[in-house]
Design a protein around this motif. Structure first.
Motif, PDB file in Angstrom:
ATOM      1  N   UNK A 165       0.836  -1.201   0.000  1.00 56.94           N
ATOM      2  CA  UNK A 165       0.000   0.000   0.000  1.00 56.94           C
ATOM      3  C   UNK A 165       0.876   1.258   0.000  1.00 56.94           C
ATOM      4  N   UNK A 166       0.251   2.394  -0.216  1.00 54.74           N
ATOM      5  CA  UNK A 166       0.992   3.666  -0.230  1.00 54.74           C
ATOM      6  C   UNK A 166       1.540   4.037   1.144  1.00 54.74           C
ATOM      7  N   UNK A 167       1.027   3.383   2.177  1.00 52.30           N
ATOM      8  CA  UNK A 167       1.580   3.605   3.526  1.00 52.30           C
ATOM      9  C   UNK A 167       2.744   2.646   3.797  1.00 52.30           C
ATOM     10  N   UNK A 168       3.000   1.765   2.854  1.00 51.50           N
ATOM     11  CA  UNK A 168       4.059   0.781   3.064  1.00 51.50           C
ATOM     12  C   UNK A 168       5.201   0.936   2.079  1.00 51.50           C
ATOM     13  N   UNK A 169       5.282   2.095   1.488  1.00 49.49           N
ATOM     14  CA  UNK A 169       6.365   2.329   0.536  1.00 49.49           C
ATOM     15  C   UNK A 169       6.812   3.775   0.656  1.00 49.49           C
ATOM     16  N   UNK A 170       8.105   3.972   0.748  1.00 46.94           N
ATOM     17  CA  UNK A 170       8.635   5.334   0.873  1.00 46.94           C
ATOM     18  C   UNK A 170       9.772   5.557  -0.110  1.00 46.94           C
ATOM     19  N   UNK A 171       9.858   6.775  -0.582  1.00 48.61           N
ATOM     20  CA  UNK A 171      11.021   7.225  -1.370  1.00 48.61           C
ATOM     21  C   UNK A 171      11.536   8.511  -0.747  1.00 48.61           C
ATOM     22  N   UNK A 172      12.833   8.585  -0.619  1.00 49.08           N
ATOM     23  CA  UNK A 172      13.426   9.784  -0.029  1.00 49.08           C
ATOM     24  C   UNK A 172      12.960   9.998   1.401  1.00 49.08           C
ATOM     25  N   UNK A 173      12.564   8.929   2.073  1.00 53.77           N
ATOM     26  CA  UNK A 173      12.159   9.027   3.468  1.00 53.77           C
ATOM     27  C   UNK A 173      10.722   9.452   3.683  1.00 53.77           C
ATOM     28  N   UNK A 174       9.968   9.553   2.601  1.00 52.59           N
ATOM     29  CA  UNK A 174       8.567  10.011   2.697  1.00 52.59           C
ATOM     30  C   UNK A 174       7.644   8.933   2.139  1.00 52.59           C
ATOM     31  N   UNK A 175       6.625   8.552   2.907  1.00 53.92           N
ATOM     32  CA  UNK A 175       5.659   7.569   2.420  1.00 53.92           C
ATOM     33  C   UNK A 175       4.978   8.099   1.157  1.00 53.92           C
ATOM     34  N   UNK A 176       4.665   7.186   0.241  1.00 55.51           N
ATOM     35  CA  UNK A 176       3.975   7.600  -0.984  1.00 55.51           C
ATOM     36  C   UNK A 176       2.629   8.248  -0.632  1.00 55.51           C
TER      37      UNK A 176
END
Lengths: 61, 61, 61, 61, 61, 61
Positions: E47-58
């Motif tokens: 889910x978008x709460x389970x993936x981050x880029x650059x330290x920020x959740x999607x």
């Protein structure tokens, strides 16, 4: 965004990995509309003693 | 309990991995309350020919 | 560039994952000098019937 | 110490996972002499639309 | 023989996964000469709460 | 169909990996009824500087 992880036997050339990474990234962008720069591909290369199918090491086949 | 798996370019020193493992374990314990001894961290180090972003090998960037 | 994959029991809040992702990214940037935007963190959440330690499911402990 | 990760189709019962985790842990302890408590097993369950062999989704076979 | 593991946001259709699996398998066969039937592709959807880029959740972007 | 991935310290012999792969495949076939030929096992071997438990590298224990 996608992470693609490829586990395969070692021995592929840089040129083969270059092509695989490029083409798989193309597939992800074309099929999902994800941003190209966000696609990461990593290759995990294992020896024939570190991979088995059907319970038999590749080195024993 | 958590398993943390880190795929990164090879070339980091043992001291860097020591610090990363220690600090990430701190984070997991502090944020989730998990038991420290249960946290496992593994580093998978890949060469610049085995990692691509945006479809381009790091060795080609 | 690093990919960080975290396998843990399900049930953590978005706020916990937000903090974990932020702090682990901080660690990777500070310890390795990697570009912040290149750090990816993914959480794989499994149930207590899908995780075992010492050969015993967490749901049985 | 070993981490064992099993990706399989969803639909197995807790009893099946209990047996698999126990028996695989037995194997690791017997064959490598590792400490039982250090063996972790995680199951990643995917649907038939999320697994392919030979380029064909299991749901299409 | 290769195992391809794709971690991506959930929400892709079966048709998208069908195409991705087929095309990535094509790439592996064409570039490495591996046997088609030996290529496995698994999708891990987060889910978008389970993936981050650059330290920020999607989910926070 | 299942993919089994084993992350462990390097240094195991081919004979140990042969036995582990064979026996884990036996377990998967016996407990889930999956087709033997479909079971894949990969070993990812890491050094003692690349594995930590409780925040401490194995090389420091």
């Amino acid at each position: 965004m996608p992470m693609i992880q490829i586990t395969m036997l070692s021995g592929r050339t840089a040129e083969q990995k270059r092509k695989i990474a490029q083409r798989i990234t193309d597939v992800m962008v074309e099929e999902t509309g994800t941003v190209r720069e966000g696609v990461a591909v990593a290759f995990y290369e294992v020896s024939k003693e570190s991979y088995a199918r059907g319970g038999v090491l590749i080195s024993d086949k």
